[in-house]
Design an enzyme around this catalytic site. Sequence first.
Site, PDB file in Angstrom:
ATOM      1  N   ASN A   8      37.263  30.867  -1.358  1.00 50.11           N
ATOM      2  CA  ASN A   8      36.220  31.626  -0.690  1.00 50.11           C
ATOM      3  C   ASN A   8      35.891  32.857  -1.532  1.00 50.11           C
ATOM      4  O   ASN A   8      36.781  33.488  -2.075  1.00 50.11           O
ATOM      5  CB  ASN A   8      36.709  32.020   0.714  1.00 50.11           C
ATOM      6  N   GLY A   9      34.591  33.151  -1.619  1.00 47.01           N
ATOM      7  CA  GLY A   9      34.177  34.362  -2.317  1.00 47.01           C
ATOM      8  C   GLY A   9      33.172  34.090  -3.412  1.00 47.01           C
ATOM      9  O   GLY A   9      33.462  33.372  -4.362  1.00 47.01           O
ATOM     10  N   CYS A  54      40.925  39.995   7.132  1.00 50.45           N
ATOM     11  CA  CYS A  54      39.870  40.975   7.436  1.00 50.45           C
ATOM     12  C   CYS A  54      40.232  42.332   6.834  1.00 50.45           C
ATOM     13  O   CYS A  54      41.299  42.878   7.110  1.00 50.45           O
ATOM     14  CB  CYS A  54      39.673  41.110   8.937  1.00 50.45           C
TER      15      CYS A  54
END
Length: 331
Positions: free
Chosen positions: A204-205, A102
């Site tokens: 991811n992304g 995060c």
Amino acid sequence: MVKIADIELGEFPLLLAPMEDVSDPPFRALCKEAACDMMYTEFISVEGLIRDADKSVAKLDIFDYERPVGIQIFGANLDSMVMAADIVEEAKPELLDINFGCPVKKVTCKGAGAGILQDIPKMVALTKAIVDRTNLPVTVKTRLGWDNKTQYIEEVAERLQDVGIKALSIHGRTRQQMYKGEADWSLIGAIKDNPRITIPIFGNGDITDPLKAEEYRNRYGVDGIMIGRAAIGNPWIFREIKHYFETGEILPGPTLDERVDAAASHLRRSIDWKGAKLGILEMRRHYTNYFRGLPNVKHYRQKLVQEYDTDVLFATLEEMRDVYAGVPAHV
């Protein structure tokens, strides 16, 4: 067959990324119906869990229809992380995931989330403590590094595997990038090419459509893909990617009826889980995404985000179904 410990996820699983204020049970239900293979809770503060804070404890709620599901926690204090692992185990998810990715300042300034990428030894020590403590499979989600000068993810992957994690999900940006620029999957691919790495690696992304999913699957050799922002208001992305993988055909986007049905189901589930007031308020962030692209939709969107009466909200959605009947409604 891709497996996390003993959890079978299919040949090339699609995962829903944990997203604060998004991946709650109502939204997860829609993603599961749209063929998502595995989902994660919103990330949960370990400090909130061990203090029995209502908001944190509520995020432990998981339901049989959404399994397999992982509960994700974040924190920076070893004792708190270990105590929280005990609480998570009692909730009986399929796995425990640690958030080391995060980028939000209020999280990183405390050394949690992506903040721990500035202290890799501590990151490894925290992970080992949780692995040693729980009977659940432990996985990690992280980023390439804190900034462009500290992209140590290849070393991190080996060290986390060595202390016992069962899978690693990697967002292809640094913390410094936040969500800006293009995600760089080249280091994710390098990890997959590392013969020492035997655990599943999920990328991811920036996966926004079936064509990009196939391109990145083939180019980087990942074991599966984790999808986050592209699923907001568009849970159908999972079925569209799977259909393309299986047939080579691009599915038409969701019809207007499907979009109205999804928004109504989401609202109903949100009210059932959170209560009317909070359920209505927290649903407001989703309407724009469900009805993006419809002509002259501003009037209805304003009504949906201002109204507190449940009956009026559902009636408004049905009115939209009638008004926009026959209008192309693909996302």
